[in-house]
Scaffold this motif. Sequence first.
Motif, mmCIF file in Angstrom:
data_model
loop_
_atom_site.group_PDB
_atom_site.id
_atom_site.type_symbol
_atom_site.label_atom_id
_atom_site.label_comp_id
_atom_site.label_asym_id
_atom_site.label_seq_id
_atom_site.Cartn_x
_atom_site.Cartn_y
_atom_site.Cartn_z
ATOM 1 N N PHE A 4 -2.141 11.775 -7.559
ATOM 2 C CA PHE A 4 -3.250 12.027 -7.349
ATOM 3 C C PHE A 4 -4.160 12.868 -6.449
ATOM 4 N N GLU A 26 -11.852 6.028 -0.402
ATOM 5 C CA GLU A 26 -12.445 6.520 -1.957
ATOM 6 C C GLU A 26 -11.195 7.314 -2.199
ATOM 7 N N ALA A 27 -10.367 7.823 -2.286
ATOM 8 C CA ALA A 27 -9.776 8.302 -3.185
ATOM 9 C C ALA A 27 -7.944 6.807 -4.020
ATOM 10 N N SER A 42 -7.073 14.002 -4.737
ATOM 11 C CA SER A 42 -7.765 12.997 -4.364
ATOM 12 C C SER A 42 -7.235 12.636 -2.946
ATOM 13 N N LEU A 43 -5.541 11.926 -2.617
ATOM 14 C CA LEU A 43 -4.985 11.525 -1.912
ATOM 15 C C LEU A 43 -4.374 12.155 -0.975
ATOM 16 N N ARG A 44 -4.961 14.182 -1.029
ATOM 17 C CA ARG A 44 -4.290 14.972 -0.417
ATOM 18 C C ARG A 44 -2.579 14.248 0.440
ATOM 19 N N ARG A 47 -10.231 5.715 -6.291
ATOM 20 C CA ARG A 47 -9.958 6.141 -7.903
ATOM 21 C C ARG A 47 -8.547 6.055 -8.494
ATOM 22 N N ALA A 48 -7.180 5.983 -7.680
ATOM 23 C CA ALA A 48 -6.342 6.217 -7.943
ATOM 24 C C ALA A 48 -6.225 4.715 -8.263
#
Length: 213
Positions: A71, A169-170, A73-75, A173-174
């Motif tokens: 993922f 937010e991430a 977007s989790l950074r 989505r995850a």
Amino acid sequence: MLGGALFSSEPRTLLQTLKAETRPHHERAERVVRLMDPHLTLAGYRRHLEALYGLHATLEAALAARLEGLFPSLRLDERWKLPLLAEDLRAFGHEEATLARLPRPTRPPCLSGVPEALGCLYVLEGSTLGGQLVLRHLQRHFEGVTAGGFVFFRAYGESVGPMWKAFGEALVRACPDPALAPRVVRGAQDTFEAFEVWLREVHEVPGDAPSRL
């Protein structure tokens, strides 16, 4: 019971649900944190950092094994706290060899899958918010004393809020499948429990000790 509607659209809803389902676990974990103690010593602060280092070394390795590359977007690379703890402990003279010998938790959470790992990450990221209160206390408490830069509790500095929002937010989505949400909650609960058990072992705090936070 956790309903699917709670996890459907708004990132805030998932975070609120996690907060509600983990509240007792969070409160019990807070009771073993001594950093707000007005009698906190530098040695006590160092011991707490050492305990956190051992915990994060274990958890971040497990999280990387479960989540790395899945993922973006989790950074994740921006969220690891172990380097921050290492920097704080180097201010106390700890070298790499010393850090490697620090004890690890005897009962870490069982992150059996991706949902549980996401729950664990929720706990670690949430600590950056409470860490701002701890940071202000430590700055006042150790004013004029060489205690390092409190790097771990500074976390992302002025970006703590935006980083938390991005994480929420991430997270949605995850894990968009409502059927997996209870496993995310369980991973968060297990992480809080592991934190509590580990700090009790380190500090030998009696079970009915008053909260310091």
